[in-house]
Each structure stands twice: as C-alpha cells, then as structure tokens.
Design an enzyme around this catalytic site. Sequence first.
Site, PDB file in Angstrom:
ATOM      1  N   ASP A   4       0.846  -1.188   0.000  1.00 10.94           N
ATOM      2  CA  ASP A   4       0.000   0.000   0.000  1.00 10.94           C
ATOM      3  C   ASP A   4       0.883   1.241   0.000  1.00 10.94           C
ATOM      4  O   ASP A   4       2.050   1.193   0.394  1.00 10.94           O
ATOM      5  CB  ASP A   4      -0.947   0.001   1.192  1.00 10.94           C
ATOM      6  CG  ASP A   4      -0.230   0.231   2.517  1.00 10.94           C
ATOM      7  OD1 ASP A   4       0.678  -0.564   2.821  1.00 10.94           O
ATOM      8  OD2 ASP A   4      -0.556   1.195   3.239  1.00 10.94           O
ATOM      9  N   GLU A  53      -0.175  -0.511   5.810  1.00 12.16           N
ATOM     10  CA  GLU A  53       0.815   0.066   6.719  1.00 12.16           C
ATOM     11  C   GLU A  53       0.707   1.580   6.773  1.00 12.16           C
ATOM     12  O   GLU A  53       0.815   2.184   7.850  1.00 12.16           O
ATOM     13  CB  GLU A  53       2.225  -0.359   6.274  1.00 12.16           C
ATOM     14  CG  GLU A  53       3.318  -0.016   7.287  1.00 12.16           C
ATOM     15  CD  GLU A  53       3.861   1.395   7.180  1.00 12.16           C
ATOM     16  OE1 GLU A  53       4.471   1.867   8.158  1.00 12.16           O
ATOM     17  OE2 GLU A  53       3.674   2.034   6.119  1.00 12.16           O
TER      18      GLU A  53
END
Length: 457
Positions: A96, A160
């Site tokens: 991500d 994250e």
Amino acid sequence: MSPNTPQDRIAESVAELMPRARQELAELVAYRSVADFEQFPKSESEGAANWVAEALRAEGFTDVALLDTPDGTQSVYGLLPGPEGAPTVLLYAHYDVQPPLDEQAWVTPPFELTERDGRWYGRGAADCKGGVIMHLLALRALKENGGIPVSVKFIAEGSEEQGTGGLERYAEAHPELLASDAVIIGDSGNFRVGLPTVTSTLRGMTLVRVEVDTLAGNLHSGQFGGAAPDALGALIRILDSLRAEDGSTTVDGLDGAQTWEGLQYPEDDFRADAKVIDGVELTGSGTVADRIWARPALTVLGIDCPPIMGATPSVQAGARALVSLRVPPGTDAAEATKLLRAHIEGHAPWGARVRTEQIGQGQPFRADVASPAYQAMAEAMAVAYPGQEMQYAGQGGSIPLCNTLDALYPQAEILLIGLSEPEAQIHAPNESVSPDELRQLSVTEALFLQNYAASKA
C-alpha cells in the site's frame, strides 16, 4: 571484492536482474493501492495484492495466501521452505502507498514509473513497493548461486500507511504464522545514498481527531463577531498550545528532552534534505538527531474549515482537526495518547466544547543491535558497499508491526533496512528510488541470508 568470488557472483546476478526488476516495479507502481477506500477503489489494492501473490508463486513459494485482515485490507503471505534444520527468516514489505497528494506537483504521473536523472520516480517506488522487489531480487540471486540457505516467510502488508493495525491484529490472532528466527523489515532506508545503514530505533505514533463546538450554528460575523465564540479560533489556540515559542512539541506531562547518541544529522544536510526555504528556521532545540529520532513531535495533519473560495463572513460554530504525535523509544504510546488528549481538552478557551478521539496508535521500537544477526548484516553491507562500514540511525517514522513481532517472538532478531533514503522524498510528490540502492541492498540481503545461515549452522 576479489574476482569470481561467491560474493561477486551474487552481485553479478543482481545486476543482470535489474532490467526485470525495473519492469516489475513499473507494474506494481501502476496500481493505485492507497488503502483509503473512500478515495481510491479497493480493486486497486486487491490488484497489487494479487500481483505480489503471483510473484511469490512464480518463485516457488508454497501456502501463498491473501489474508483478510480485520481492517478490511489484505496482506500477502508465502512460505519458501529451506534446507532441513535451517533458520527461518521473515521478509516484510508493504504494497500500500500514500496518496499522491497534489498530482499537479508531480513532474511525471505518480503511478507511472519514470526514469529521470538516474532515479526511478513513482508513488511507492521506495516506500515500499521497491522493498517487495528488493526481497525478490535477493532471493533470485541466491537461487542462481547455490540456492536459498534459509527457510523464508514473506509478508506484504496492505495498510501500513493507514496505521489501522490490520496485520498486527491478524498476527496476534495467528501467532504461529510469522514465527521466525530473524526478521528483515524492508521499509527503512540508508542515512544517505551509498552509506549502508540499519535503523535501530523507530518512533511510535498516535493519531487523534479533535472536534471543537461553540455555537448551535454559524453566525453573521458583522452582527455577532467580537462576542460570539469562534470555534475555528478556539481550535487554533488549542493547536498553538502544543508548541513552545521555538516550535518544540509541548504536551503537558510528556518528556521532550531526550537525546540521541550515535550517528548525527548535520543541520545543513537536514535543511537540504527537507528543502527548507532560505531564511526559515528549523523548529525545536537540541541536535537535529535529538529532534527527529529521540523526542516527541506533533504535526497537524489536517483541519476542517471553510476554504477561501466560497467562504462567507461567518463566525464558525464548529471546527475539526487531525493531529499526529510521534512518540520516541522509552515512552509508552498509550500513555502519550492520554496526555495528548488531556492537554487538548484542558486547553480549550472560552469554555468551548472539545471532544477527542484516538483513531490510530503504534508503539516505538528499539532493536537489539548486539544480536548475532547484526554482525551478519554488518559483514554483508561491508561487501555490498565496498569501503563503507554499517551505520546505526534512528527513524522518526513508525512501523507498528515491529512491536507486535517483538512481543510475539521475543527470540527473533529484527533488522530494518530499505530504500527510503532522504533523496527518495517518500510521502511527498515526486517520490523516487535510486536503482543503485536497490541493487546494492538486494546484494546485501542475499549475502546476509548466507551469513546468517552459516552463523546458525
């Protein structure tokens, strides 16, 4: 390195694999995998997760799985069994990315990997899709040169950057999944391009939403301004109370005087890296390393208030803000959150109604740099970066998973390396990665895995 040594052959393999690495990074960067599904389609993150899963399967990983984590995102897991009795090493990265922010500020499209001035530009190129590629490069080089001497677990997180803790909660519910002897967190970076560095400390973080209300509704500023309490003005005063005159973070009851021992960050270098405008002072006191690695730091991430365009002459009835507090090692993030919320609520002017809500939190981390894995890493870096010795640095950012792994597997040795050196400008427009760093750190990781296996034999 002497000609035709095993280390030479590892380096040659990585060099030959670099064109493939660039193509794969381009494919991965193309996914707009921001784990904020109100802004970006969930299908983009799912596409990136499936890309990583397919890459693991192609490398012979078994038990490849897309793990549905409690925050609604997916982490990608795979296992590559090694020789009998070999240690197990967990390789971590995240797929991500941060939003591109102002796309007009990008010289080239943020989700299109573009080479310019010897660097590869694109959102996630360094943080941390490049980390996924780094792990793959290291493993491929080992396979071409005698095989992978350890069992490898691979985990690629899907949220994250959002700090929502999906993988942490999943790991706590399935503690056997990520059990390992050593962990390489590929989400850090060298202190400077070409200077091999491991990150030995991380600041933790807490996110708090602040809501201020003073009126039942907005009022005409000409008719009521001067006596009617302005919620936006109250919010500004509260936020201002969180900084001293020199810009230091001041949360009532929170220690802000810690110092950093070790590698220092010259102020002129920091000003250049941070692109501070000429004549503007740095905030805080002490050394730069004290301020960014050893002390708390508050940042106002956003404020809900009327934009200039379309604004009316009104006294605002309500205002909102999102604040982030970075928490240094030695300070409990939960306690820091309590102090921050108490400070905000206790500094409300004019009796304004203030509510706070914690929306994210991660503990700080300190690595055990005396562990055998650090010796194996130092030896690997000395070869991959000829003439350089491994350095220890802190990092102001947070990787909450480190503390989860440390608590679940206290015997595991955790090392942080990666591609996010200062020139990478992670989280900002025009993020980039140095292909030289990708190459040398991939060599480093491959050599580390060999060294670590030998140390455990």
